[in-house]
Design a protein around this motif. Structure first.
Motif, PDB file in Angstrom:
ATOM      1  N   CYS B 437       1.917  17.688   2.953  1.00  0.00           N
ATOM      2  CA  CYS B 437       2.907  16.771   3.354  1.00  0.00           C
ATOM      3  C   CYS B 437       4.287  17.692   3.141  1.00  0.00           C
ATOM      4  O   CYS B 437       4.677  18.286   2.142  1.00  0.00           O
ATOM      5  CB  CYS B 437       3.157  15.568   2.104  1.00  0.00           C
ATOM      6  SG  CYS B 437       4.685  14.761   2.131  1.00  0.00           S
ATOM      7  N   HIS B 521      -1.466  11.252   0.595  1.00  0.00           N
ATOM      8  CA  HIS B 521      -0.453  10.370   0.726  1.00  0.00           C
ATOM      9  C   HIS B 521       0.545  10.362  -0.483  1.00  0.00           C
ATOM     10  O   HIS B 521       0.305   9.932  -1.441  1.00  0.00           O
ATOM     11  CB  HIS B 521      -0.679   8.816   0.930  1.00  0.00           C
ATOM     12  CG  HIS B 521       0.214   7.989   1.544  1.00  0.00           C
ATOM     13  ND1 HIS B 521       1.545   7.681   0.852  1.00  0.00           N
ATOM     14  CD2 HIS B 521       0.430   7.116   2.394  1.00  0.00           C
ATOM     15  CE1 HIS B 521       2.230   6.718   1.677  1.00  0.00           C
ATOM     16  NE2 HIS B 521       1.747   6.633   2.776  1.00  0.00           N
ATOM     17  N   GLU B 523       3.556   9.725  -1.076  1.00  0.00           N
ATOM     18  CA  GLU B 523       4.397   8.699  -1.483  1.00  0.00           C
ATOM     19  C   GLU B 523       3.500   7.760  -2.588  1.00  0.00           C
ATOM     20  O   GLU B 523       4.167   7.306  -3.443  1.00  0.00           O
ATOM     21  CB  GLU B 523       4.961   8.110  -0.223  1.00  0.00           C
ATOM     22  CG  GLU B 523       6.176   7.177  -0.639  1.00  0.00           C
ATOM     23  CD  GLU B 523       6.674   6.713   0.806  1.00  0.00           C
ATOM     24  OE1 GLU B 523       6.205   6.874   1.794  1.00  0.00           O
ATOM     25  OE2 GLU B 523       7.694   5.813   0.582  1.00  0.00           O
ATOM     26  N   TRP B 524       2.399   7.720  -2.358  1.00  0.00           N
ATOM     27  CA  TRP B 524       1.579   6.859  -3.302  1.00  0.00           C
ATOM     28  C   TRP B 524       0.909   7.817  -4.454  1.00  0.00           C
ATOM     29  O   TRP B 524       0.238   7.368  -5.057  1.00  0.00           O
ATOM     30  CB  TRP B 524       0.462   6.028  -2.597  1.00  0.00           C
ATOM     31  CG  TRP B 524       0.971   5.072  -1.529  1.00  0.00           C
ATOM     32  CD1 TRP B 524       2.326   4.557  -1.484  1.00  0.00           C
ATOM     33  CD2 TRP B 524       0.319   4.679  -0.253  1.00  0.00           C
ATOM     34  NE1 TRP B 524       2.566   4.007  -0.374  1.00  0.00           N
ATOM     35  CE2 TRP B 524       1.343   3.928   0.455  1.00  0.00           C
ATOM     36  CE3 TRP B 524      -0.840   4.863   0.032  1.00  0.00           C
ATOM     37  CZ2 TRP B 524       1.184   3.315   1.521  1.00  0.00           C
ATOM     38  CZ3 TRP B 524      -1.203   4.260   1.336  1.00  0.00           C
ATOM     39  CH2 TRP B 524      -0.196   3.437   2.002  1.00  0.00           C
ATOM     40  N   CYS B 637      -8.325   7.949   6.084  1.00  0.00           N
ATOM     41  CA  CYS B 637      -6.763   7.778   6.258  1.00  0.00           C
ATOM     42  C   CYS B 637      -6.132   6.861   5.499  1.00  0.00           C
ATOM     43  O   CYS B 637      -6.672   5.884   5.184  1.00  0.00           O
ATOM     44  CB  CYS B 637      -6.493   7.798   7.926  1.00  0.00           C
ATOM     45  SG  CYS B 637      -6.622   6.218   8.492  1.00  0.00           S
ATOM     46  N   PHE B 638      -4.793   7.001   5.376  1.00  0.00           N
ATOM     47  CA  PHE B 638      -4.093   6.097   4.598  1.00  0.00           C
ATOM     48  C   PHE B 638      -3.237   5.094   5.586  1.00  0.00           C
ATOM     49  O   PHE B 638      -2.476   5.855   6.493  1.00  0.00           O
ATOM     50  CB  PHE B 638      -3.140   6.680   3.668  1.00  0.00           C
ATOM     51  CG  PHE B 638      -3.988   7.020   2.603  1.00  0.00           C
ATOM     52  CD1 PHE B 638      -4.463   6.448   1.317  1.00  0.00           C
ATOM     53  CD2 PHE B 638      -4.248   8.624   2.270  1.00  0.00           C
ATOM     54  CE1 PHE B 638      -4.962   6.856   0.427  1.00  0.00           C
ATOM     55  CE2 PHE B 638      -4.830   9.076   1.021  1.00  0.00           C
ATOM     56  CZ  PHE B 638      -5.341   8.344   0.103  1.00  0.00           C
ATOM     57  N   PRO B 651      -0.998  -0.857   0.931  1.00  0.00           N
ATOM     58  CA  PRO B 651      -1.539   0.181   1.079  1.00  0.00           C
ATOM     59  C   PRO B 651      -3.039   0.005   1.519  1.00  0.00           C
ATOM     60  O   PRO B 651      -3.605  -0.762   0.769  1.00  0.00           O
ATOM     61  CB  PRO B 651      -1.464   0.925  -0.414  1.00  0.00           C
ATOM     62  CG  PRO B 651      -0.262   0.261  -0.776  1.00  0.00           C
ATOM     63  CD  PRO B 651      -0.163  -0.937  -0.573  1.00  0.00           C
ATOM     64  N   ASP B 721       4.571   9.153   9.218  1.00  0.00           N
ATOM     65  CA  ASP B 721       3.786   9.965   8.050  1.00  0.00           C
ATOM     66  C   ASP B 721       4.439   9.308   6.673  1.00  0.00           C
ATOM     67  O   ASP B 721       5.419   8.737   6.724  1.00  0.00           O
ATOM     68  CB  ASP B 721       4.079  11.213   7.964  1.00  0.00           C
ATOM     69  CG  ASP B 721       3.196  11.867   9.097  1.00  0.00           C
ATOM     70  OD1 ASP B 721       2.180  11.477   9.304  1.00  0.00           O
ATOM     71  OD2 ASP B 721       3.447  13.039   9.402  1.00  0.00           O
ATOM     72  N   PRO B 722       3.741   9.501   5.552  1.00  0.00           N
ATOM     73  CA  PRO B 722       4.535   9.114   4.275  1.00  0.00           C
ATOM     74  C   PRO B 722       5.886   9.627   4.214  1.00  0.00           C
ATOM     75  O   PRO B 722       6.198  10.712   4.603  1.00  0.00           O
ATOM     76  CB  PRO B 722       3.636   9.683   3.146  1.00  0.00           C
ATOM     77  CG  PRO B 722       2.403   9.823   3.827  1.00  0.00           C
ATOM     78  CD  PRO B 722       2.591  10.056   5.257  1.00  0.00           C
TER      79      PRO B 722
END
Lengths: 410, 969
Positions: B437, B521, B523-524, B637-638, B651, B721-722
């Motif tokens: 990321c 991910h 962000e999560w 995948c998220f 989510p 993307d996040p």
């Protein structure tokens, strides 16, 4: 006038269908007046008494002038059968195996369909070459389904054959191998050698072998309408595997002797109305039986749904990916959102299953009996074409059934 | 561009050894040597070439012993000049001649001071000083040992020749003495036991005193005959450079001006089979220099790769700094001694990273912004685990290796040089999947033994203990036993981690099968990973496993057996024995160049064989449910999308398997509400855990492996993307219209609507083309004509090596390019796409080919090489050579592909071009080909049967009732 006085000699045999390993036959030969028993019911009872099988549910069939096995199950075709006797009339009586109760409710139509199927089997087993084959399994009528068909006879050159193999539902392997090879083409420039793909082996007991429509060294020209020229063996393999649920291969048979001739197919395709034409009868059978079959099948089908196993999906066309919804997945945090947005939630959820049933197109696999009666002499082919018709109804009926079950699920 | 293929022909490397001779020259000569008239003149093979300093004469030594002279640049043969062996033999003393041939010409060297004189060395040992102008053998040196190479001393008073027996001899050239019988000195440096040949020797004088002697080979045959060594000797200083691959050639960078008295070598350049090593000869201790380009990509075999477009400057800077800190420990600071021309390419508009995962557990970060891949930073994951090496030892620093220190004391004084090391300490360390990321600087690296390492970027060195969380993917399955390799041992004590990416937490999958898919991910704070047994979800913020799901078919016991590939013993001794086996006793003799004729013969022979062999058969069977490896998770995948219902998004996690199953989970991430990202922090957050609820299971009817899953927003664009959306770095996804999910299997591409999974569009690639999908990527193609116009396209690489481009979500075929040879399985498997329509794939273990599908985004080598010699007869402008393409093996296909891409791609600027189906701009109508394909999916709710549907309805009503009740209360 002359007909009135002549008598019929009737030969019949009785077969146990329910247990296929047993094959015991009983022949009776008797005379019958042309205007003897007035209708089908009387005739039916007469046969029961002659064979000492009162109360046994049987199916009747007769061999017409063309050597085809046709059903007798109402007055009309009974009279037709009588009329076709010259003077011998072969009647084939088949014991109907125990049916689920649901089939009994509509016995007349059920019989019609069942007869179509059993008669096929009778022809097959009666012919000498299949008798010799020990491993041939004969199933009860409801287990018959279309496994193959010859299609597009009228548009293909005589030297080519387009075969459809229906993999769905059968446990049999597709059962053939392909290989690279060299094909000889006649071109304006002369004879030309080009690479080609050929059937190299048929697996014993496999679908491909059991249809009798494909043979070793047949050259594969197309797969589901796509020309394989210039494609590698691996590409052709992948194409066939990708289409394996409903494989249509166009081949140039190595053995060109059994080819369907154009003239012949034209006449039968045209459904010229000749009485004994397998084509006409066959199609009539399939159309008639469609609705009752759809009613009669739900049990089997709903069973498979309840099981929810993956094999059930195999019955489907390729379109039917299986989607499992989790019931514990509640609509999105309805407990958190306190405003009125829960309303659409419920709506969408309740609408869901409904809309699944809506707008389902007719399955692509509707095969019109264009091929029917293509080759009357070739018994194997005839089986398949017959099969095609009658089992097509099975598959389509299952589909309509599924809609039914979905509706009832609501 | 060429990144690292060092297996050049011998002729070329010979020329390379000529100081200041540029690559342009060998290329020209190589092409001309193929002239048939030249070949017919001499049936014998060329063994050695020498271009005179004057650049007007090329001397060609042959295996037959003749020396031919070609005029340069016309390359016409000077017939009358040709020197055949019998011209020499008649002048030899009888006892030396003894009826034998002199053997092939092994060496040709021009006299350093007197032009027109060359030294000719024959294999048997005879060396002749030949005067070209008067065509006369000025001096004969009757060597007795089989000759390998020759080198002049700068003054021309001495020359040194190396021999087959591992020795070298120094001969004095004194005028007037026509026949020398004995050398001045003769030494076998690694004697007295039998030694291997010294294949090349250099003698460089220095002002400081004794000359520097450099030679390759000559090692004691019995004990070190398998090493690839090069010795540098000056006085007492003696170093044996120990390489991991064969030495092809080497030369020194030294002063070439005639007026200088000494060579003063400044650097040694060694061309090895697998890499290029440069040694600084001016710094004491002769350290190696880092290569600014031509770094070997495959120092350990590349196992996976990952491309990051438009890297934020901040991350870039920190990576560069971390990399610099690493390099300073090992290398000298002197500047690169070779000028390879000027780069004319404009500075890259954005920074791009290529991450390569390697078999030894390292991840290398390459600057992929331009033509040359430049190493930036190397991350080693081996020190996270307890391996066979000493736990305290930093594996990145070879000087700490106890092995090395041990070897320091032995004779010869070996020193390991170069970074090519194909032998992994532990194959379990191999990197399988990478995800980075770029906004949060979080990196996830997953390996062969089921290890998933979450790393964060830090500028400070740190010693810390790394948590290991174990996720058992088979917790609900009984009776399976894993027979594969063990998991990697975590370290029992804190380990030092240099600046750069440092591990935060390790997730260990059990059974420790190779990780086959990974998703991050940031962000999560979630990572998802899959192996051949199932997939899991891990919250690295709270350090707890959220989900473990087994995907094995109940009958699939084979998957439990472990990897079918090697499960080797991992001992170092074994590794070394491998090394020994690998090297045959035959040190690569040069005479194995295949000529075109022999290739034809080979091909004919192969053809003849083919006809005899029974043809290959292929079985035609549908894929069955219980194929082995059906449970392998191919992708995870998220996505923030609508899984539960059409109005609330949240989510989700998606996973696809080898048998065509797709699992979709709805996630409850604290702080991430339905559609809004809440502010982080607060007491409640830490106490609440992430939850995952199975939402959907999709079984693709054709059961082909799921290659990729991608959720498309309301406009049919892939989700950003996040962080991209939340930090306004990308256009926010359309959350108002219905989303859809694109599932790419090996056979079909399919778009399903969400939340109710029903098929919208599909394309049956295999059924149509007979090819299978290998790689899939969402790519943005920008218009060359319109600055602000771009389209999202699905790029699909098939097993035939061709690229298919599809519009999304209509899945209409746009274009098709041949790209990779279909036989190149590893090339296809290694292909990685960039976001903007480029891609990389390995054309050899050591080279990436970079291709562009986009007309807008091109990366081409724009450079020139300044020539200060009148080499070129044809005036190529001002000596500027612009090579638009410098690619190697795939010229045809690549040329074709690129040639096509030179034109504006039809999908972007011009709708009339050769789109196979119809105008791609009219994405909205679905009237053509794909409508035939377009059918309503048969959706069956297995779980939501009669009762459940009713229950659901009831539940909703109840909840509704409750909530209203609450409101009333």
């Amino acid at each position: 006038n002359q007909q009135n006085h002549s008598t019929l000699t009737i030969k019949h045999h009785l077969m146990c269908v329910c247990c296929l390993r047993q094959f015991d036959a009983e022949y009776r030969r008797f005379a019958l007046k042309r205007n003897g028993p007035g209708g089908f019911k009387e005739f039916y009872r007469l046969l029961q008494t002659i064979h000492h099988i009162p109360g046994v549910d049987v199916l009747l069939g007769y061999a017409d002038v063309h050597g085809d096995l046709l059903p007798i199950n109402n007055d009309e075709n009974y009279h037709k059968a009588i009329a076709s006797a010259n003077p011998l009339l072969r009647i084939i009586i088949t014991k109907r195996e125990d049916e689920p109760i649901i089939f009994g409710t509509n016995s007349l139509q059920r019989r019609r369909k069942g007869l179509g199927l059993t008669s096929l089997r009778a022809t097959g087993s009666g012919s000498t070459h299949s008798k010799g084959r020990s491993g041939l399994m004969i199933g009860p009528p409801k287990n018959f389904r279309q496994i193959s068909s010859i299609i597009d006879v009228d548009i293909l050159p005589e030297t080519h054959r387009r075969v459809r193999l229906h993999k769905h539902g059968t446990q049999k392997p597709l059962g053939f191998y392909i290989r690279d090879g060299v094909s000889v083409r006649v071109t304006p420039q002369g004879v030309e050698k080009v690479p080609g793909v050929f059937i190299s082996r048929l697996v014993r007991g496999g679908l491909a072998e059991s249809t009798g429509l494909l043979g070793v060294n047949d050259e594969i020209l197309e797969v589901n309408g796509i020309d394989v020229a210039g494609k590698s063996l691996d590409q052709v393999t992948d194409m066939m595997v990708a289409n394996s649920h409903n494989l249509i291969v166009t081949v140039k048979p190595a053995n060109q002797r059994n080819n369907v001739t154009h003239r012949r197919s034209k006449t039968s395709v045209g459904n010229s109305g000749s009485l004994g034409s397998v084509g006409s009868t066959g199609s009539a059978v399939s159309h008639d039986s469609q609705s009752p079959a759809s009613l009669s099948n739900p049990i089997t089908a709903s069973n498979s749904i309840a099981e929810g196993d993956s094999d059930d999906g195999g019955d489907d066309d390729d379109e039917g990916d299986l989607i499992l919804e989790n019931d514990c997945l509640t609509p999105y945090d309805s407990h958190r959102v306190t405003n009125s947005t829960t309303m659409p939630d419920r709506d969408s959820l309740s609408n869901g299953p409904h809309s699944y049933t809506v707008g389902r197109p007719l399955p692509q696999s509707v095969s019109l009996p264009s091929n029917v009666g293509a080759s009357l002499r070739d018994s194997a082919m005839m089986i398949s074409s017959h099969n095609g018709n009658s089992t097509h109804t099975t598959s389509s009926s299952e589909e309509s059934m599924r809609e039914d079950s979905n509706v009832t699920a609501l | 561009m060429k990144i690292g293929n060092f297996r050049k022909s011998v002729i070329m490397s010979h020329l390379l050894s000529h100081p200041n001779l540029l690559l342009v020259v060998p290329v020209r000569i190589l092409s001309i040597i193929k002239f048939p008239n030249f070949l017919s003149l001499s049936a014998t093979r060329v063994t050695v070439l020498l271009l005179l300093k004057s650049c007007d004469l090329l001397c060609v030594g042959t295996e037959g012993g003749g020396v031919y002279f070609l005029e340069v640049p016309s390359l016409s043969l000077k017939d009358n000049q040709t020197l055949l062996q019998d011209q020499i033999t008649h002048s030899l003393p009888d006892d030396y001649r003894c009826g034998k041939s002199l053997g092939p010409v092994e060496a040709l060297q021009e006299h350093p001071q007197q032009s027109g004189k060359i030294l000719i060395g024959y294999s048997r040992g005879l060396v002749v000083l030949w005067d070209l102008s008067i065509r006369h053998a000025e001096q004969l040196f009757l060597g007795k040992q089989q000759l390998e190479s020759l080198v002049w001393e700068r003054s021309g008073n001495l020359f040194v020749c190396s021999h087959n027996d591992g020795g070298y001899s120094v001969w004095a050239v004194t005028s007037g003495n026509t026949c020398n019988h004995q050398p001045v000195s003769s030494t076998i440096p690694y004697g007295p036991f039998p030694c291997k040949a010294i294949s090349k020797i250099l003698w460089r004088t220095t002002q400081a005193g004794s000359p520097v002697l450099l030679y390759s080979g000559g090692m004691p045959r019995a004990s070190y005959g398998d090493r690839h060594c090069l010795t540098i000797q000056q006085d007492k200083d003696h170093v044996t450079l120990d390489f991991t691959s064969r030495v092809i050639d080497f030369f020194t960078v030294h002063s070439v001006e005639q007026e200088r008295e000494f060579d003063e070598p400044s650097a040694l350049v060694v061309l090895l089979e697998e890499e290029l090593v440069v040694i600084d000869l001016q710094t004491p201790g002769w350290p190696s220099m880092p290569t600014p380009y031509l770094a070997p990509l495959h120092s350990s075999a590349i196992t996976c790769s990952c491309h990051i477009s438009s890297v934020p400057p901040k991350l870039w800077e920190r990576l560069v700094n971390a990399g610099k800190a690493q390099q300073s420990r090992q290398h000298t600071h002197r500047s690169w001694p070779i000028c390879g021309g000027k780069n004319l390419a404009p500075p890259p508009k954005q920074q791009e990273l290529l991450l390569t995962g390697h078999e030894d557990g390292t991840v290398r970060f390459w600057d992929a912004s331009g033509v040359a891949l430049t190493p930036l930073y190397k991350l080693s994951t081996a020190n996270v685990f307890h391996t066979d090496c000493d736990p305290s030892d930093d594996p990145q620093d070879p000087s700490n290796d106890p092995d090395m220190q041990q070897e320091e004391e032995e004779w010869p004084p070996f020193r390991k040089v170069g970074c090519f090391d194909p032998y992994s300490d532990d194959p379990r360390l191999g990197i399988q999947k990478i995800s980075l990321c770029k906004y949060s600087n979080k990196l996830v690296v997953a390996g062969t033994a089921g290890q998933v390492i979450v790393l964060g970027l830090s500028d400070e060195r740190s010693d810390h203990f790394v948590d290991v969380s174990v996720v058992d993917l088979l917790y609900d399955r009984e009776g399976f036993t894993w027979k594969g390799h063990d998991r990697l041992e975590p370290r029992s004590k804190p380990a030092p981690f240099p600046p750069g990416f440092q591990p935060l937490v390790v997730v260990q999958c059990l059974p420790p099968a190779s990780v086959t898919a990974v998703a991050l991910h940031a962000e999560w704070n979630l990572i998802a990973f899959g192996t051949s047994h199932g997939f899991g979800l891990f919250d690295y913020h709270r350090r707890n496993a959220v989900l473990a799901r087994c995907t094995l078919h109940p009958n699939d016991s084979l998957a439990m057996e472990g990897p079918l590939s090697r499960v080797k013993s991992l001992k170092k001794s074994l590794r070394q024995s491998f090394r020994r086996i690998r090297k045959s006793r035959v040190s690569g003799k040069k005479r194995t160049i295949t000529t075109p004729t022999s290739k034809v013969q080979e091909a004919n022979a192969a053809l003849a064989e083919q006809e005899e062999v029974a043809p290959v058969q292929r079985r035609i069977e549908p894929r069955s449910a219980d194929d082995s490896l059906s449970g392998v998770v191919r992708c995870v995948c998220f996505a923030d999308t609508f899984l539960r219902d059409g109005t609330h998004h949240g989510p989700t996690l998606w996973a696809g398997t080898n048998s065509g199953s797709v699992y979709a989970y709805a996630l409850e991430v604290p702080g991430v509400g339905s559609g809004r990202v809440c502010e982080r922090g607060g007491a409640s957050e830490s106490s609440v855990c992430v939850e995952a609820v199975l939402g959907k299971e999709i079984q693709l009817m054709h059961r082909a492996p799921v290659v990729s899953i991608c959720v498309l927003d309301g406009r049919g664009k892939p989700l950003p993307d996040p962080y991209e959306a939340s930090q306004d770095l990308a256009i926010a996804p359309d959350m108002t219209n219905a989303h859809s999910v694109l599932i790419a299997s090996e056979e079909q591409l399919k778009v399903f609507s969400l939340p109710k999974v029903s098929a919208k569009t599909k394309f049956k690639l295999t059924a149509h083309e007979g090819c299978r999908v290998r790689k899939v990527a969402m790519v943005v193609f920008s218009s060359t004509a319109q600055e602000d116009y771009s389209e999202h396209t699905l790029v699909c690489l098939t097993n035939l090596g061709d690229m298919h481009l599809f519009s999304i979500p209509a899945l209409r075929p746009q274009v098709r390019y041949d790209c990779i040879r279909k036989e190149d399985i590893s090339g296809i498997a290694s292909c990685v796409f960039t976001r903007n329509g480029q891609g990389f794939y390995l054309i050899s273990p050591s080279e990436y080919e970079r291709f562009s599908l986009s007309a807008k985004v091109l990366t081409e080598p724009l450079c020139f090489v300044q020539l200060d010699r009148p080499l070129e007869p044809t005036p190529t402008s001002d000596g500027t050579t612009v090579q638009p393409q410098a690619n190697g093996t795939h010229k045809n296909q690549m040329g074709q592909a690129e040639g096509q891409t030179e034109e504006p791609p039809s999908c972007l600027s011009s709708p009339i071009l050769d789109t196979p189906l119809d105008s791609p701009l009219s994405c909205a109508d679905l009237t053509l080909d794909s409508t035939a394909e377009l059918t309503v999916e048969d959706v069956r709710d297995f779980l939501t049967s009669v009762d459940e549907a009713e229950n659901n309805l009831k539940n909703i009503k109840e909840e509704e009732g409750r909530s209203t009740g609450i409101l009333i209360n």
